[in-house]
Design a protein around this motif. Sequence first.
Motif, PDB file in Angstrom:
ATOM      1  N   LEU A 233       0.831  -1.206   0.000  1.00  0.00           N
ATOM      2  CA  LEU A 233       0.000   0.000   0.000  1.00  0.00           C
ATOM      3  C   LEU A 233       0.864   1.255   0.000  1.00  0.00           C
ATOM      4  N   HIS A 234       2.016   1.199   0.666  1.00  0.00           N
ATOM      5  CA  HIS A 234       2.949   2.333   0.650  1.00  0.00           C
ATOM      6  C   HIS A 234       3.488   2.544  -0.763  1.00  0.00           C
ATOM      7  N   TYR A 235       3.839   1.454  -1.441  1.00  0.00           N
ATOM      8  CA  TYR A 235       4.316   1.536  -2.828  1.00  0.00           C
ATOM      9  C   TYR A 235       3.232   2.131  -3.728  1.00  0.00           C
ATOM     10  N   LEU A 236       2.000   1.684  -3.567  1.00  0.00           N
ATOM     11  CA  LEU A 236       0.904   2.193  -4.389  1.00  0.00           C
ATOM     12  C   LEU A 236       0.626   3.663  -4.112  1.00  0.00           C
ATOM     13  N   ASP A 237       0.755   4.073  -2.852  1.00  0.00           N
ATOM     14  CA  ASP A 237       0.532   5.472  -2.501  1.00  0.00           C
ATOM     15  C   ASP A 237       1.575   6.375  -3.159  1.00  0.00           C
ATOM     16  N   LYS A 238       2.791   5.884  -3.292  1.00  0.00           N
ATOM     17  CA  LYS A 238       3.869   6.682  -3.891  1.00  0.00           C
ATOM     18  C   LYS A 238       3.647   6.898  -5.388  1.00  0.00           C
ATOM     19  N   ILE A 239       3.059   5.908  -6.065  1.00  0.00           N
ATOM     20  CA  ILE A 239       2.888   6.040  -7.514  1.00  0.00           C
ATOM     21  C   ILE A 239       1.507   6.569  -7.896  1.00  0.00           C
ATOM     22  N   ALA A 240       0.665   6.816  -6.900  1.00  0.00           N
ATOM     23  CA  ALA A 240      -0.695   7.281  -7.184  1.00  0.00           C
ATOM     24  C   ALA A 240      -0.679   8.710  -7.704  1.00  0.00           C
ATOM     25  N   ILE A 241      -1.742   9.068  -8.394  1.00  0.00           N
ATOM     26  CA  ILE A 241      -1.923  10.443  -8.859  1.00  0.00           C
ATOM     27  C   ILE A 241      -2.324  11.288  -7.667  1.00  0.00           C
ATOM     28  N   LYS A 242      -1.591  12.356  -7.415  1.00  0.00           N
ATOM     29  CA  LYS A 242      -1.875  13.177  -6.244  1.00  0.00           C
ATOM     30  C   LYS A 242      -2.849  14.302  -6.598  1.00  0.00           C
ATOM     31  N   GLU A 243      -4.047  14.187  -6.082  1.00  0.00           N
ATOM     32  CA  GLU A 243      -5.019  15.263  -6.220  1.00  0.00           C
ATOM     33  C   GLU A 243      -5.381  15.690  -4.797  1.00  0.00           C
TER      34      GLU A 243
END
Length: 476
Positions: A233-243
Amino acid sequence: VVRAVMDVEMPEDVVPGSLHVKVAAMGNVLNRLVHNLGEPLDFPYENGDWNIASMAINIYVLNYLKETQQLEHSMKEEDAVNFLKKAYQTQLSFKDKSGAFSIFKSGPRSSWLTALVMVTLYQAQPYIFIDENVINEARKWLECQQRENGCFKESGKHLTKKKGGCAIDEVAYNAFILAAFLEMGVSPDDPVVKMGLCCLKESIKDLQNPFAAAVSAWVFTLAKDMEPRAQLLHYLDKIAIKEETSVFSSLLISSYVILAKLTVTGSPRDLRSASHTFKWLVEHLNYYSTFSSTQDTMVAVKAIALYSKCVYTHTWSSTVSIWSPNDKVVFQLTPHNKLLYQEMVLQDINGKYSVKMKGTACALVQVCVHLSCDKYLSGVDVEHVDYKDNRVFVYVRKVREILGVQLRRALFGGFFCPCFHCMSLPPQLHKNIPIIHKLHLVQEYFVFNNKAVNVLIYDYNNPGYFFRSLLLFQTA
């Protein structure tokens, strides 16, 4: 109070007289699916993939209604149960003697589909009779597909290596099968599951596939192994689109992230984090509260139902007002009509639409433009369709990479077809070489002045993009 403005623009190639705008307001995101319980997806389902997807979605909605004590109020349980019974019998026609299932009859066995069928039939047991032998045989066959390192063989050819725009690699494949075992209540200490989890842990050390990471995070959530779950989940949070916060450009990834965050824990922190992903997911629903592909729809409905259950409350009320340049509609949303699908037609077509919501709960507002225009098949440029000697000829102008092609035909008056109305065309299509589909029709009675009927050709996972041709069948 929440306000929003939507600008509605019309395409140029609209068939005259076909245009109208509908607005709908729902106190529950799943309202449209509840309304359609007992009906298949807006896809043909004469194959093992589509059929089990329709079955799974009905089960997810039924489970949501049951767990939130709304099933009796929906008055749809009987319709859904009748559909599940029919879908179950249909699914058995894709099963072979080994216990495995195929996407198409007499096709290669598919580990992915067998896992999906196994867990879906297990989850259908509270509603309909399921032969335990069918589940057990599927499980035994899957267990035989496990390698010495714990990962599962990729059995069966898929129409594509992508589902819902996500690359399916060995890690995602292995994770999906493990999730099926765990959702059935199989213990993480079971020898097969334990070996699979060990293989999965090794595989995620250098993971570069976000889709595989999302599915794996859900698997470790189901297994209650929180360390690799947190890592993924940490890895996914890093690559997520930040809005506003983390969201993902893929419907499948977003859905699996919601499942990973809320399936077991559902902590306030996870719920807040999942809420923005949920909002983004809901914004991509189409008019029927589904998505363009079967896989997107199936997994997304599962995630939406889980989130809706987590935030469900018995006491709330909201008022939704919608203005167009010359019209206004108001919807009252209360616990008494929470499962009612409310829809109205607006007089205006072009222009800005203002939406205002006031109340104590969330509401889903849809402004849908209905029209007819010429669309062409995504991936296949069809030149024309011909009919001669009881055979349909499909001429292809240009072919790109596609998921698979389906042809569906209507029937003209006085005739019936003892076979399916839908067929699968082979994915190997070539320019100027016609695909021939022979019709076997039985005339029941004579009809004068037969009209032309529709023949639709469309992408396997994108039926919204289609080629439509009118054929006039001449009869003696």
